[in-house]
Write an enzyme that holds these catalytic residues in place. Sequence first.
Site, PDB file in Angstrom:
ATOM      1  N   ASN A 163     -35.654   1.554  19.245  1.00 20.26           N
ATOM      2  CA  ASN A 163     -35.567   1.144  17.843  1.00 20.26           C
ATOM      3  C   ASN A 163     -35.043  -0.285  17.753  1.00 20.26           C
ATOM      4  O   ASN A 163     -34.226  -0.730  18.565  1.00 20.26           O
ATOM      5  CB  ASN A 163     -34.759   2.120  16.995  1.00 20.26           C
ATOM      6  N   ILE A 164     -35.567  -0.993  16.765  1.00 17.88           N
ATOM      7  CA  ILE A 164     -35.226  -2.411  16.566  1.00 17.88           C
ATOM      8  C   ILE A 164     -34.838  -2.573  15.104  1.00 17.88           C
ATOM      9  O   ILE A 164     -35.703  -2.518  14.220  1.00 17.88           O
ATOM     10  CB  ILE A 164     -36.435  -3.310  16.915  1.00 17.88           C
ATOM     11  N   GLU A 165     -33.540  -2.713  14.870  1.00 16.85           N
ATOM     12  CA  GLU A 165     -33.060  -2.791  13.486  1.00 16.85           C
ATOM     13  C   GLU A 165     -33.065  -4.226  12.979  1.00 16.85           C
ATOM     14  O   GLU A 165     -33.336  -5.179  13.722  1.00 16.85           O
ATOM     15  CB  GLU A 165     -31.666  -2.151  13.399  1.00 16.85           C
TER      16      GLU A 165
ATOM     17  N   CYS B 234     -38.810   2.094  14.370  1.00 19.41           N
ATOM     18  CA  CYS B 234     -38.344   3.201  15.218  1.00 19.41           C
ATOM     19  C   CYS B 234     -38.866   3.045  16.649  1.00 19.41           C
ATOM     20  O   CYS B 234     -39.894   2.397  16.885  1.00 19.41           O
ATOM     21  CB  CYS B 234     -38.844   4.530  14.677  1.00 19.41           C
TER      22      CYS B 234
ATOM     23  N   GLU C 117     -40.353   5.256  18.501  1.00 12.87           N
ATOM     24  CA  GLU C 117     -41.680   5.844  18.701  1.00 12.87           C
ATOM     25  C   GLU C 117     -42.776   4.860  18.284  1.00 12.87           C
ATOM     26  O   GLU C 117     -43.791   4.700  18.959  1.00 12.87           O
ATOM     27  CB  GLU C 117     -41.831   7.126  17.868  1.00 12.87           C
TER      28      GLU C 117
ATOM     29  N   CYS D 263     -39.043  10.660  12.894  1.00  5.06           N
ATOM     30  CA  CYS D 263     -39.048  10.585  11.432  1.00  5.06           C
ATOM     31  C   CYS D 263     -40.482  10.802  10.907  1.00  5.06           C
ATOM     32  O   CYS D 263     -41.452  10.769  11.662  1.00  5.06           O
ATOM     33  CB  CYS D 263     -38.492   9.241  10.958  1.00  5.06           C
TER      34      CYS D 263
ATOM     35  N   CYS E  39     -43.073   8.028  11.662  1.00  3.23           N
ATOM     36  CA  CYS E  39     -43.566   8.053  13.051  1.00  3.23           C
ATOM     37  C   CYS E  39     -44.529   9.208  13.274  1.00  3.23           C
ATOM     38  O   CYS E  39     -45.507   9.076  14.012  1.00  3.23           O
ATOM     39  CB  CYS E  39     -42.389   8.129  14.021  1.00  3.23           C
TER      40      CYS E  39
END
Length: 139
Positions: free
Chosen positions: A42-44, A53, A55, A90, A93
């Site tokens: 995940n890359i916020e 996310c 995935e 989620c 995804c």
Amino acid sequence: MDEKSLMSLAVEARKKAYAPYSGFRVGAALLAASGKVYTGCNIENAAYTPTNCAERTAFFKAVSEGEREFVAIAVTGGAGEEPAPLCTPCGVCRQVMMEFCDRDFRVILGNNEEIRCVTLGDLLPLSFSPKDLKGENTP
Ligand code: THU
């Protein structure tokens, strides 16, 4: 590639998670029909909504490399250290998976100590997919 090996690649990918806001780190390892594995984390983002996310990172990497058919994805994630608790994909995804995968696509959840396997059909029943646009979907 067996389920445990795919999960161990997801656990490795989780180490690269960029999650300074939630502290919830997720890793994924996606097995393509070609035999290649694409990992993702995940890359916020400070603006929150651009967050991606793990995935989807894995799927977008693979699709952008020309892959279109997939066999399985392993997902691991949580707020703490290893072993991460069960983390399920989620809804967004799940929908991205449905774009490229059949209902029997395998989703492997857990960590290096415990694995639970489900299918995309389990996670997204009565789904809307590209088949609907062609009038071919049978719920
Ligand atoms: N996240 C994932 O990467 N995959 C999931 O399936 C659930 C949520 C990420 C998004 C966000 O960076 C953090 O976990 C908390 O929601």
